[in-house]
Design a protein around this motif. Structure first.
Motif, mmCIF file in Angstrom:
data_model
loop_
_atom_site.group_PDB
_atom_site.id
_atom_site.type_symbol
_atom_site.label_atom_id
_atom_site.label_comp_id
_atom_site.label_asym_id
_atom_site.label_seq_id
_atom_site.Cartn_x
_atom_site.Cartn_y
_atom_site.Cartn_z
ATOM 1 N N PRO A 99 0.821 -1.212 0.000
ATOM 2 C CA PRO A 99 0.000 0.000 0.000
ATOM 3 C C PRO A 99 0.855 1.263 0.000
ATOM 4 O O PRO A 99 2.093 1.201 0.119
ATOM 5 N N GLU A 100 0.197 2.403 -0.085
ATOM 6 C CA GLU A 100 0.912 3.677 -0.126
ATOM 7 C C GLU A 100 1.667 3.964 1.168
ATOM 8 O O GLU A 100 2.754 4.525 1.158
ATOM 9 N N ASN A 101 1.077 3.556 2.288
ATOM 10 C CA ASN A 101 1.673 3.853 3.594
ATOM 11 C C ASN A 101 1.745 2.563 4.411
ATOM 12 O O ASN A 101 0.935 2.326 5.300
ATOM 13 N N PRO A 102 2.732 1.694 4.134
ATOM 14 C CA PRO A 102 2.782 0.357 4.745
ATOM 15 C C PRO A 102 3.481 0.338 6.090
ATOM 16 O O PRO A 102 4.271 1.220 6.433
ATOM 17 N N ALA A 103 3.182 -0.709 6.863
ATOM 18 C CA ALA A 103 3.941 -1.032 8.075
ATOM 19 C C ALA A 103 4.167 -2.533 8.082
ATOM 20 O O ALA A 103 3.225 -3.312 7.898
ATOM 21 N N TRP A 104 5.414 -2.935 8.289
ATOM 22 C CA TRP A 104 5.763 -4.360 8.372
ATOM 23 C C TRP A 104 5.814 -4.731 9.849
ATOM 24 O O TRP A 104 6.622 -4.169 10.606
ATOM 25 N N ILE A 105 4.961 -5.666 10.261
ATOM 26 C CA ILE A 105 4.850 -6.020 11.678
ATOM 27 C C ILE A 105 5.208 -7.490 11.877
ATOM 28 O O ILE A 105 4.597 -8.376 11.268
ATOM 29 N N CYS A 106 6.207 -7.743 12.726
ATOM 30 C CA CYS A 106 6.488 -9.100 13.184
ATOM 31 C C CYS A 106 5.694 -9.293 14.477
ATOM 32 O O CYS A 106 6.038 -8.717 15.514
ATOM 33 N N GLN A 107 4.650 -10.086 14.408
ATOM 34 C CA GLN A 107 3.719 -10.225 15.530
ATOM 35 C C GLN A 107 4.315 -11.165 16.579
ATOM 36 O O GLN A 107 4.535 -12.336 16.322
ATOM 37 N N ASN A 108 4.543 -10.616 17.766
ATOM 38 C CA ASN A 108 5.281 -11.317 18.804
ATOM 39 C C ASN A 108 4.470 -11.362 20.095
ATOM 40 O O ASN A 108 3.782 -10.411 20.424
ATOM 41 N N TYR A 109 4.560 -12.471 20.788
ATOM 42 C CA TYR A 109 3.873 -12.619 22.075
ATOM 43 C C TYR A 109 4.802 -13.340 23.033
ATOM 44 O O TYR A 109 5.351 -14.385 22.697
ATOM 45 N N LYS A 110 5.010 -12.750 24.213
ATOM 46 C CA LYS A 110 5.924 -13.327 25.209
ATOM 47 C C LYS A 110 7.301 -13.619 24.609
ATOM 48 O O LYS A 110 7.862 -14.698 24.751
ATOM 49 N N ASN A 111 7.795 -12.610 23.886
ATOM 50 C CA ASN A 111 9.145 -12.641 23.319
ATOM 51 C C ASN A 111 9.344 -13.708 22.252
ATOM 52 O O ASN A 111 10.458 -14.180 22.032
ATOM 53 N N GLN A 112 8.268 -14.084 21.589
ATOM 54 C CA GLN A 112 8.382 -15.036 20.477
ATOM 55 C C GLN A 112 7.528 -14.552 19.322
ATOM 56 O O GLN A 112 6.376 -14.164 19.505
ATOM 57 N N TYR A 113 8.083 -14.583 18.114
ATOM 58 C CA TYR A 113 7.318 -14.224 16.917
ATOM 59 C C TYR A 113 6.371 -15.368 16.539
ATOM 60 O O TYR A 113 6.774 -16.539 16.543
ATOM 61 N N TYR A 114 5.138 -15.003 16.173
ATOM 62 C CA TYR A 114 4.159 -16.013 15.781
ATOM 63 C C TYR A 114 3.652 -15.864 14.344
ATOM 64 O O TYR A 114 3.208 -16.835 13.751
ATOM 65 N N PHE A 115 3.694 -14.663 13.779
ATOM 66 C CA PHE A 115 3.323 -14.475 12.382
ATOM 67 C C PHE A 115 3.747 -13.080 11.937
ATOM 68 O O PHE A 115 4.266 -12.293 12.742
ATOM 69 N N ALA A 116 3.558 -12.794 10.656
ATOM 70 C CA ALA A 116 3.956 -11.505 10.099
ATOM 71 C C ALA A 116 2.759 -10.850 9.422
ATOM 72 O O ALA A 116 1.933 -11.547 8.800
ATOM 73 N N THR A 117 2.658 -9.523 9.521
ATOM 74 C CA THR A 117 1.539 -8.790 8.932
ATOM 75 C C THR A 117 2.034 -7.556 8.196
ATOM 76 O O THR A 117 2.793 -6.759 8.765
ATOM 77 N N LEU A 118 1.625 -7.412 6.938
ATOM 78 C CA LEU A 118 1.806 -6.147 6.225
ATOM 79 C C LEU A 118 0.546 -5.326 6.456
ATOM 80 O O LEU A 118 -0.550 -5.751 6.091
ATOM 81 N N TYR A 119 0.704 -4.148 7.067
ATOM 82 C CA TYR A 119 -0.434 -3.336 7.491
ATOM 83 C C TYR A 119 -0.546 -2.081 6.633
ATOM 84 O O TYR A 119 0.459 -1.441 6.309
ATOM 85 N N ASP A 120 -1.769 -1.734 6.272
ATOM 86 C CA ASP A 120 -2.072 -0.525 5.514
ATOM 87 C C ASP A 120 -2.467 0.567 6.506
ATOM 88 O O ASP A 120 -3.579 0.576 7.034
#
Length: 276
Positions: A45-66
């Protein structure tokens, strides 16, 4: 003074759930993509955010956010379903406001009450719970579903509004749920590892007085490693106003998304995933 110190210590202990806004998935959480290869820039998208989704110091999935439409473009994860209860806690992403905030997802209540964040400040950066109140015919639709994860922590990590879109409630509880629970179970038989990228095509309509985009389509794609030499792939897409899901090949979905986005050719997986 002692009370203030205790509150600060308690609040710092709350930052156990975490997601990190990063500069790229390849350098931060590539493990959720087959051959560590995210989708190409055709969906960006025009204004993206790349998020490494983490819980209790562990990554569980990745999200490209608009950031502008306040919905995820896609979420990527490993399919590892397991038994367990559906979480009830919804969280938001502090780092979408500013990198100065901790690398965590957290409850709105905690941010407002213990970290001097205003609801206006939070709402400018992302969707908030209020945006999903009093909807008609729509509900909070997970891209990455909690049921595709093996334990309490991994399922809880999916309950962030950065993983949610306004989804047709009949589709969400009907044909789409059938795909998530039944079709995926059948399709992944014999797979040693299944990589999933699930996304939403931005639409022309909005909820919450124009704040949050209502996607025109919801889609999902998977690439499965049967063994070191064999792979299989599949995909689905659904219009977000009908209770119907269309099963496609990976190549067909990429072509459909290319037409819907009207940009460069879409590539969702590394070239080693079969397109037919």
């Amino acid at each position: 003074m002692l009370l203030l110190l205790l509150l600060q210590v308690w609040a710092s202990c709350l930052w156990l759930a975490g997601s990190e806004v990063v500069t790229s998935f390849e350098s931060s959480c590539p493990q959720f993509f087959f051959r560590e290869t995210p989708p190409n820039e055709a969906l960006q998208p025009e204004n993206p955010a790349w998020i490494c989704q983490n819980y209790k110091n562990q990554y569980y999935f990745a999200t490209l956010y608009d950031r502008n439409r306040r919905i995820p473009v896609y979420s990527a994860y490993l399919y590892q379903p397991g038994p367990g209860k559906r979480p009830k806690t919804w969280m938001v992403e502090p780092q979408l406001m500013s990198p100065a905030y901790p690398k965590t997802m957290e409850k709105e209540w905690t941010l407002l009450n213990y970290f001097s964040v205003s609801l206006d400040q939070l709402s400018k950066s992302q969707a908030i719970l209020k945006d999903y109140k009093n909807l008609t015919g729509l509900n909070r639709g997970h891209l990455n579903p909690s049921s595709h994860h093996p334990d309490s922590s991994s399922r809880t990590a999916t309950f962030t509004l950065t993983n949610i879109v306004p989804q047709n409630e009949k589709l969400n509880g009907g044909a789409w749920n059938n795909y998530e629970q039944q079709t995926m179970t059948r399709r992944t038989q014999g797979c040693n590892a299944t990589y999933v990228v699930v996304g939403a095509v931005p639409g022309n309509n909005y909820i919450a007085k124009g704040r949050v985009n209502k996607p025109s389509h919801i889609w999902s794609s998977a690439c499965c490693e049967v063994d070191t030499h064999r792979r299989k792939a599949w995909a689905v897409i659904a219009e977000n106003d009908k209770n119907e899901v269309q099963l496609l090949t990976l190549g067909e979905l990429e072509d459909v998304l290319t037409q819907l986005y009207g940009r460069d050719q879409v590539s969702l997986f590394h070239r080693d995933c079969p397109r037919e």
